[in-house]
Enzyme design. Sequence first.
Site, PDB file in Angstrom:
ATOM      1  N   HIS A 125       0.825  -1.226   0.000  1.00 22.87           N
ATOM      2  CA  HIS A 125       0.000   0.000   0.000  1.00 22.87           C
ATOM      3  C   HIS A 125       0.854   1.270   0.000  1.00 22.87           C
ATOM      4  CE1 HIS A 125      -3.551  -2.363   0.516  1.00 22.87           C
ATOM      5  NE2 HIS A 125      -3.232  -2.773   1.733  1.00 22.87           N
ATOM      6  N   ASP A 162      -2.654 -10.919  -2.048  1.00 24.51           N
ATOM      7  CA  ASP A 162      -3.184 -10.349  -0.795  1.00 24.51           C
ATOM      8  C   ASP A 162      -4.645  -9.964  -1.045  1.00 24.51           C
ATOM      9  OD1 ASP A 162      -1.947  -8.834   1.905  1.00 24.51           O
ATOM     10  OD2 ASP A 162      -3.723  -7.836   1.075  1.00 24.51           O
ATOM     11  N   HIS A 164      -6.186  -7.417  -0.160  1.00 24.64           N
ATOM     12  CA  HIS A 164      -6.320  -5.984  -0.454  1.00 24.64           C
ATOM     13  C   HIS A 164      -5.580  -5.659  -1.749  1.00 24.64           C
ATOM     14  CE1 HIS A 164      -6.638  -6.402   3.990  1.00 24.64           C
ATOM     15  NE2 HIS A 164      -7.676  -5.600   3.786  1.00 24.64           N
TER      16      HIS A 164
HETATM   17 ZN    ZN Z   1      -3.944  -7.256   2.954  1.00 27.60          ZN
END
Ligand code: ZN
Length: 309
Positions: A125, A162, A164
């Site tokens: 991220h 993942d 996300h």
């Molecule tokens: Zn994640």
Amino acid sequence: MSTLLVTHSACLDHVVPHGHPERPDRMRAIEQALSPDKFNSLQRIEAPIGSLDHVALCHNEHYVNELHHIAPSEGLVYIDGDTSMSPGTWEAALRCVGGAIAATDAVLGGKASNAFVATRPPGHHAEVGKPMGFCFFDHAAIAARYAQRKHGLGRVAVVDFDVHHGNGTQDIFWSDPTVMYCSTHEMPLFPGTGAASERGEHDTVVNAPLRSGEGGDKFREAFTALILPQLKTFAPELIVVSAGFDAHWRDPLANIQLQESDYTWVTQRLMDLASETAGGRIVSVLEGGYDLQGLKDSVNAHVTALMGA
Ligand code: ZN
């Protein structure tokens, strides 16, 4: 050649607020997961500290200086609602970078068939100039860039399973035709990016969002129908895996229903593809995974599969 495991105890020292899911116990769970005798043949090394030159492959100098400046000598500093720094965070984040670099050197230098980098905090991220969602430096992206700059590779793929979406990695490679970024993730979910229509400037971004409640069937279909064919056409010379295990059915942060066998399956499919185009070379780096039992079982499955090379 065997599989390399890269880790470091300094990753325990990135301390987080009480109740935070991205906690030091994740490292202990992985250590337990990889302690049975069947993992004795792993090559094990400690993650070195990554240099600021490595970090600069994907992040701007202003951000790195700022982050170093605000790193506390005691207590916690909050950066956003999810992300904070403790006195051990700076070193832990640099060990993540150094671990990914060392794994890339070992795999591209022919010292290991593939590698798993078990470090925290996660990275996908983190944006060029901003920490986000538990992440400071995008070590998967840094490994991909490093493979090109240091080892002269042309095409590299980053595959992110993942739960996300890796907004940071997508952003870093958005305009770069030499790096393919592929992701399965739950949507809608944090961070909000990752629609199938987001394809990058050169069609080298491949997003396969899954819906809440979906499981192994849809996950495998996303790889079989979309991601693997595009990867095959792209023909990467190295596959970097953003290996988050928070799509596991036990995970508290999301609602995808993967089993350990799905992680075995996807690892084997990526190994098949790497054998075809990349001399089998895979560098896998830990991202999320917040249920300790789910994380243990998933890492066991992933590394067992990697060792089958
Ligand atoms: Zn994640």
